[in-house]
Motif scaffolding. Structure first.
Motif, PDB file in Angstrom:
ATOM      1  N   ASN A 113       6.352   4.455 -14.083  1.00 45.37           N
ATOM      2  CA  ASN A 113       6.260   3.089 -13.556  1.00 45.37           C
ATOM      3  C   ASN A 113       7.043   2.056 -14.353  1.00 45.37           C
ATOM      4  N   LEU A 114       7.970   2.485 -15.173  1.00 45.73           N
ATOM      5  CA  LEU A 114       8.865   1.548 -15.854  1.00 45.73           C
ATOM      6  C   LEU A 114       9.915   1.142 -14.822  1.00 45.73           C
ATOM      7  N   HIS A 115       9.855  -0.102 -14.383  1.00 45.52           N
ATOM      8  CA  HIS A 115      10.748  -0.557 -13.317  1.00 45.52           C
ATOM      9  C   HIS A 115      12.026  -1.138 -13.914  1.00 45.52           C
ATOM     10  N   ILE A 116      13.139  -0.498 -13.596  1.00 43.39           N
ATOM     11  CA  ILE A 116      14.459  -0.998 -13.986  1.00 43.39           C
ATOM     12  C   ILE A 116      15.230  -1.230 -12.688  1.00 43.39           C
ATOM     13  N   THR A 151      23.716   3.254 -15.402  1.00 43.74           N
ATOM     14  CA  THR A 151      23.369   2.053 -14.642  1.00 43.74           C
ATOM     15  C   THR A 151      22.050   1.453 -15.125  1.00 43.74           C
ATOM     16  N   GLU A 152      21.151   2.295 -15.647  1.00 35.70           N
ATOM     17  CA  GLU A 152      19.892   1.778 -16.188  1.00 35.70           C
ATOM     18  C   GLU A 152      20.151   0.943 -17.433  1.00 35.70           C
ATOM     19  N   ILE A 153      21.052   1.399 -18.278  1.00 35.39           N
ATOM     20  CA  ILE A 153      21.389   0.667 -19.499  1.00 35.39           C
ATOM     21  C   ILE A 153      21.984  -0.692 -19.150  1.00 35.39           C
ATOM     22  N   LYS A 154      22.862  -0.727 -18.167  1.00 37.53           N
ATOM     23  CA  LYS A 154      23.484  -1.989 -17.767  1.00 37.53           C
ATOM     24  C   LYS A 154      22.452  -2.950 -17.193  1.00 37.53           C
ATOM     25  N   SER A 155      21.500  -2.455 -16.423  1.00 42.17           N
ATOM     26  CA  SER A 155      20.449  -3.316 -15.876  1.00 42.17           C
ATOM     27  C   SER A 155      19.549  -3.858 -16.979  1.00 42.17           C
ATOM     28  N   ILE A 156      19.215  -3.019 -17.954  1.00 44.12           N
ATOM     29  CA  ILE A 156      18.378  -3.469 -19.068  1.00 44.12           C
ATOM     30  C   ILE A 156      19.100  -4.540 -19.879  1.00 44.12           C
ATOM     31  N   ARG A 157      20.395  -4.381 -20.077  1.00 47.63           N
ATOM     32  CA  ARG A 157      21.171  -5.398 -20.798  1.00 47.63           C
ATOM     33  C   ARG A 157      21.145  -6.740 -20.083  1.00 47.63           C
ATOM     34  N   ASN A 158      20.965  -6.716 -18.750  1.00 49.76           N
ATOM     35  CA  ASN A 158      20.853  -7.940 -17.957  1.00 49.76           C
ATOM     36  C   ASN A 158      19.406  -8.406 -17.833  1.00 49.76           C
ATOM     37  N   ASN A 159      18.500  -7.853 -18.659  1.00 45.26           N
ATOM     38  CA  ASN A 159      17.069  -8.163 -18.637  1.00 45.26           C
ATOM     39  C   ASN A 159      16.448  -7.925 -17.264  1.00 45.26           C
ATOM     40  N   GLN A 160      16.848  -6.857 -16.607  1.00 49.33           N
ATOM     41  CA  GLN A 160      16.347  -6.511 -15.284  1.00 49.33           C
ATOM     42  C   GLN A 160      15.340  -5.361 -15.356  1.00 49.33           C
ATOM     43  N   ALA A 161      14.402  -5.433 -16.301  1.00 47.84           N
ATOM     44  CA  ALA A 161      13.395  -4.381 -16.454  1.00 47.84           C
ATOM     45  C   ALA A 161      12.017  -5.012 -16.559  1.00 47.84           C
ATOM     46  N   ASN A 162      11.004  -4.257 -16.117  1.00 49.72           N
ATOM     47  CA  ASN A 162       9.623  -4.715 -16.171  1.00 49.72           C
ATOM     48  C   ASN A 162       8.770  -3.559 -16.668  1.00 49.72           C
ATOM     49  N   ILE A 163       8.080  -3.753 -17.791  1.00 50.41           N
ATOM     50  CA  ILE A 163       7.245  -2.690 -18.348  1.00 50.41           C
ATOM     51  C   ILE A 163       5.755  -2.989 -18.220  1.00 50.41           C
ATOM     52  N   ASN A 220      23.778   4.812  -7.966  1.00 47.60           N
ATOM     53  CA  ASN A 220      22.806   4.008  -8.676  1.00 47.60           C
ATOM     54  C   ASN A 220      21.588   4.847  -9.022  1.00 47.60           C
ATOM     55  N   HIS A 221      20.690   4.335  -9.819  1.00 47.60           N
ATOM     56  CA  HIS A 221      19.494   5.052 -10.231  1.00 47.60           C
ATOM     57  C   HIS A 221      18.288   4.643  -9.384  1.00 47.60           C
ATOM     58  N   GLU A 222      17.243   5.435  -9.436  1.00 43.38           N
ATOM     59  CA  GLU A 222      15.987   5.114  -8.774  1.00 43.38           C
ATOM     60  C   GLU A 222      15.213   4.171  -9.696  1.00 43.38           C
ATOM     61  N   PRO A 223      14.765   3.008  -9.214  1.00 47.71           N
ATOM     62  CA  PRO A 223      14.153   2.009 -10.103  1.00 47.71           C
ATOM     63  C   PRO A 223      12.898   2.465 -10.855  1.00 47.71           C
ATOM     64  N   LYS A 224      12.045   3.274 -10.252  1.00 49.85           N
ATOM     65  CA  LYS A 224      10.787   3.652 -10.910  1.00 49.85           C
ATOM     66  C   LYS A 224      10.703   5.132 -11.245  1.00 49.85           C
ATOM     67  N   ARG A 225      11.814   5.759 -11.534  1.00 52.08           N
ATOM     68  CA  ARG A 225      11.777   7.188 -11.857  1.00 52.08           C
ATOM     69  C   ARG A 225      11.105   7.413 -13.208  1.00 52.08           C
ATOM     70  N   SER A 226      10.617   8.611 -13.437  1.00 56.36           N
ATOM     71  CA  SER A 226      10.037   8.976 -14.738  1.00 56.36           C
ATOM     72  C   SER A 226      11.160   9.153 -15.744  1.00 56.36           C
ATOM     73  N   ARG A 227      10.920   8.665 -16.961  1.00 58.01           N
ATOM     74  CA  ARG A 227      11.934   8.754 -18.013  1.00 58.01           C
ATOM     75  C   ARG A 227      11.331   9.397 -19.252  1.00 58.01           C
ATOM     76  N   LYS A 228      12.077  10.291 -19.861  1.00 56.67           N
ATOM     77  CA  LYS A 228      11.590  11.028 -21.020  1.00 56.67           C
ATOM     78  C   LYS A 228      11.683  10.164 -22.282  1.00 56.67           C
ATOM     79  N   LEU A 229      10.600  10.188 -23.061  1.00 57.96           N
ATOM     80  CA  LEU A 229      10.600   9.501 -24.346  1.00 57.96           C
ATOM     81  C   LEU A 229      10.987  10.489 -25.431  1.00 57.96           C
TER      82      LEU A 229
END
Length: 109
Positions: A59-62, A31-43, A72-81
């Motif tokens: 604090n990467l908001h998706i 679901t995060e990938i689909k939101s990013i494809r819709n430009n629904q992310a804020n860095i 669905n996913h949590e919008p501000k969860r920590s994500r591993k790089l």
């Protein structure tokens, strides 16, 4: 035709001086990938920290994906790089210096 993703952190250019740039993968859910494809992310408020020798972005908001239903996913969860060990060691040694930070400047495909 796949959509081109290019989300920038314009605020970082004014607040920080860039010494090094690294390109990293990021661990995401469907679901995060689909939101990013819709430009629904804020860095703009995102930053990176080391937790147990791994680099995480905080604090990467998706935004939640609107068509996902109950799972669905949590919008501000920590994500591993995802970087190799040599790059992680290099970054970690630099961050230990006073005044050094890690900030994401661009999210792209």
């Amino acid at each position: 035709m796949p959509s081109i993703i290019n989300i920038k952190n314009r605020k970082a250019g004014y607040e920080y001086q860039f010494l090094n740039n690294f390109t990293a993968g990021i661990s995401l859910t469907g679901t995060e990938i689909k939101s990013i494809r819709n430009n629904q992310a804020n860095i703009s408020d995102a930053y990176c920290i080391f937790i147990e020798n791994e680099l995480w972005v905080k604090n990467l908001h998706i935004n939640e994906y609107s068509n996902s239903g109950h799972k669905n996913h949590e919008p501000k969860r920590s994500r591993k790089l995802l970087l190799n060990r040599i790059e992680l060691n290099k970054i970690e040694s630099k961050v230990k210096e006073k005044g050094m930070s890690i900030v994401p400047i661009r999210l792209f495909t």
